[in-house]
Design a protein around this motif. Sequence first.
Motif, PDB file in Angstrom:
ATOM      1  N   HIS A   1       0.940  -1.290   0.054  1.00 55.24           N
ATOM      2  CA  HIS A   1      -0.275   0.431  -0.073  1.00 55.24           C
ATOM      3  C   HIS A   1       0.904   1.536  -0.256  1.00 55.24           C
ATOM      4  N   ASP A   2       0.208   1.956  -1.119  1.00 49.48           N
ATOM      5  CA  ASP A   2       1.091   3.524  -0.868  1.00 49.48           C
ATOM      6  C   ASP A   2       1.117   4.448   0.407  1.00 49.48           C
ATOM      7  N   ILE A   3       2.146   4.955   0.547  1.00 51.29           N
ATOM      8  CA  ILE A   3       2.151   5.359   1.924  1.00 51.29           C
ATOM      9  C   ILE A   3       0.967   6.704   1.823  1.00 51.29           C
ATOM     10  N   ILE A   4       0.525   7.129   2.106  1.00 52.25           N
ATOM     11  CA  ILE A   4      -0.276   8.957   1.744  1.00 52.25           C
ATOM     12  C   ILE A   4       0.599   9.866   2.360  1.00 52.25           C
ATOM     13  N   THR A   5       1.354  10.708   1.650  1.00 50.46           N
ATOM     14  CA  THR A   5       1.753  11.564   2.121  1.00 50.46           C
ATOM     15  C   THR A   5       1.123  13.224   1.742  1.00 50.46           C
ATOM     16  N   THR A   6       0.166  13.358   1.465  1.00 48.10           N
ATOM     17  CA  THR A   6      -0.287  14.660   0.198  1.00 48.10           C
ATOM     18  C   THR A   6      -2.206  14.710   0.783  1.00 48.10           C
ATOM     19  N   PRO A   7      -2.638  15.681   0.766  1.00 45.78           N
ATOM     20  CA  PRO A   7      -3.880  16.496   1.432  1.00 45.78           C
ATOM     21  C   PRO A   7      -4.756  16.583  -0.513  1.00 45.78           C
ATOM     22  N   VAL A   8      -3.695  16.385  -1.260  1.00 45.74           N
ATOM     23  CA  VAL A   8      -4.380  16.297  -2.741  1.00 45.74           C
ATOM     24  C   VAL A   8      -5.599  14.600  -2.474  1.00 45.74           C
ATOM     25  N   THR A   9      -6.823  14.653  -3.344  1.00 49.05           N
ATOM     26  CA  THR A   9      -7.790  13.547  -3.276  1.00 49.05           C
ATOM     27  C   THR A   9      -7.701  13.461  -5.076  1.00 49.05           C
ATOM     28  N   TRP A  10      -8.339  11.974  -5.348  1.00 49.26           N
ATOM     29  CA  TRP A  10      -8.907  12.447  -6.230  1.00 49.26           C
ATOM     30  C   TRP A  10     -10.481  13.408  -6.672  1.00 49.26           C
TER      31      TRP A  10
ATOM     32  N   SER B   1     -10.139  14.828  -9.935  1.00 53.30           N
ATOM     33  CA  SER B   1     -11.190  14.619 -10.772  1.00 53.30           C
ATOM     34  C   SER B   1     -12.082  15.851 -11.822  1.00 53.30           C
ATOM     35  N   ARG B   2     -11.656  17.073 -10.591  1.00 53.04           N
ATOM     36  CA  ARG B   2     -12.467  18.442 -11.841  1.00 53.04           C
ATOM     37  C   ARG B   2     -11.292  18.525 -12.981  1.00 53.04           C
ATOM     38  N   ILE B   3     -10.495  18.451 -13.056  1.00 57.23           N
ATOM     39  CA  ILE B   3      -9.343  19.228 -13.602  1.00 57.23           C
ATOM     40  C   ILE B   3      -9.210  17.781 -14.611  1.00 57.23           C
ATOM     41  N   PHE B   4      -9.660  16.530 -14.540  1.00 55.95           N
ATOM     42  CA  PHE B   4      -9.193  15.656 -15.904  1.00 55.95           C
ATOM     43  C   PHE B   4     -10.834  15.928 -16.610  1.00 55.95           C
TER      44      PHE B   4
ATOM     45  N   LEU C   1     -10.380   7.595 -18.282  1.00 60.50           N
ATOM     46  CA  LEU C   1     -10.121   7.657 -16.776  1.00 60.50           C
ATOM     47  C   LEU C   1     -10.840   8.735 -16.521  1.00 60.50           C
ATOM     48  N   VAL C   2     -12.132   7.727 -15.877  1.00 63.30           N
ATOM     49  CA  VAL C   2     -13.860   9.220 -15.532  1.00 63.30           C
ATOM     50  C   VAL C   2     -13.711   8.361 -13.924  1.00 63.30           C
ATOM     51  N   GLU C   3     -12.383   7.283 -13.636  1.00 67.79           N
ATOM     52  CA  GLU C   3     -13.353   7.307 -12.220  1.00 67.79           C
ATOM     53  C   GLU C   3     -12.142   6.788 -11.871  1.00 67.79           C
ATOM     54  N   TYR C   4     -11.655   6.703 -10.656  1.00 63.95           N
ATOM     55  CA  TYR C   4     -10.426   6.682  -9.665  1.00 63.95           C
ATOM     56  C   TYR C   4      -9.682   5.273  -9.458  1.00 63.95           C
ATOM     57  N   LYS C   5     -10.693   4.128  -9.838  1.00 63.77           N
ATOM     58  CA  LYS C   5     -10.601   2.990 -10.373  1.00 63.77           C
ATOM     59  C   LYS C   5      -9.633   3.197 -11.603  1.00 63.77           C
ATOM     60  N   GLU C   6     -10.188   3.374 -12.554  1.00 67.72           N
ATOM     61  CA  GLU C   6      -9.351   3.615 -13.698  1.00 67.72           C
ATOM     62  C   GLU C   6      -8.421   4.027 -13.806  1.00 67.72           C
TER      63      GLU C   6
ATOM     64  N   GLU D   1      -7.754   8.358  -3.016  1.00 66.95           N
ATOM     65  CA  GLU D   1      -9.060   8.926  -3.585  1.00 66.95           C
ATOM     66  C   GLU D   1     -10.217   9.882  -2.205  1.00 66.95           C
ATOM     67  N   GLY D   2      -9.700   9.736  -2.134  1.00 62.28           N
ATOM     68  CA  GLY D   2     -10.707  10.928  -0.765  1.00 62.28           C
ATOM     69  C   GLY D   2     -11.870  10.778  -0.734  1.00 62.28           C
ATOM     70  N   GLU D   3     -13.120  11.131  -0.786  1.00 60.07           N
ATOM     71  CA  GLU D   3     -14.355  11.457   0.062  1.00 60.07           C
ATOM     72  C   GLU D   3     -15.634  11.165  -1.302  1.00 60.07           C
ATOM     73  N   GLU D   4     -16.685  10.245  -1.112  1.00 61.57           N
ATOM     74  CA  GLU D   4     -17.387  10.695  -2.508  1.00 61.57           C
ATOM     75  C   GLU D   4     -17.547  11.731  -2.404  1.00 61.57           C
ATOM     76  N   LYS D   5     -18.570  12.216  -1.478  1.00 58.37           N
ATOM     77  CA  LYS D   5     -19.383  13.446  -1.071  1.00 58.37           C
ATOM     78  C   LYS D   5     -18.173  14.973  -2.010  1.00 58.37           C
ATOM     79  N   ASP D   6     -16.637  14.857  -1.769  1.00 60.15           N
ATOM     80  CA  ASP D   6     -16.852  15.712  -2.583  1.00 60.15           C
ATOM     81  C   ASP D   6     -16.206  15.314  -4.197  1.00 60.15           C
TER      82      ASP D   6
END
Length: 265
Positions: free
Chosen positions: A46-55, A60-63, A80-85, A138-143
Amino acid sequence: MKISVLSYCCALSHLRFASYCCALSRLRFAFAAIVVIGFCATAQAHDIITTPVTWDREISRIFYSRCIACHREGGTAFSLVEYKETFPWRTAIKEEVLERRMPPWGAVKGFGDFRNDQALTPEQLELITSWSQGGSPEGEEKDLPDKDKLDEMMKESVWFGNEPRADHRPGEIVASGDLKLIKSFTLDGLLLKTLPANSSFQVIAELPDGRIEPLLWIDGYKPQFAHPFLFRNPLELPAGTVISGIPSGTSVALLPVLPEKARKE
């Protein structure tokens, strides 16, 4: 020397207890090693999370506004619509955007000011880099942005609708090599009509009073991603202006401003 039965039994008991303790120590050591190895394997998986930036909140907004007009189901590239993709491609995406190969804008940012500029801003590049290198959470779905706004966000891309917008216009002037305007012209943008592969050149406007107006610096432009370069504000070019920098074998259309009715349509 005679050894009593009691002494012999006592010595034997001590020897057995020492052997038991030694075996128990070895067992404890082996168990500890297994735990450590298992922990390390889990940490590596598992990648260690070191950033506050989330998908969900930022990436997602940039993409959605810059990428998925092409990178979606039914588009011209993998989705590249979904996080898992997107997650498996995170490192490749970072490298592509930092090299300015994606999105395929085809011009050097800052040389000319365009309202349909597809090149990512320095802030967007920083967000993608931080997300890619910081564990890509990934972050939280509400975002996530609302799905019903997806088409509206995709319209910011010049490739929305799967077809490049050629945007030929009545009254356009086609330049091949240097061109001197014989009458004033309101320039709304430029459209590359023909150019050799791997072209790189700068187009400028030399005004009669000696001023130089940078128009377009082509670098890495791909004809399959054909699109116009539309200025943020139309440029008023007086008669006598010289358009220069267009190399041999290349033709560029100077696009006039559309009538008010056509712009609304």
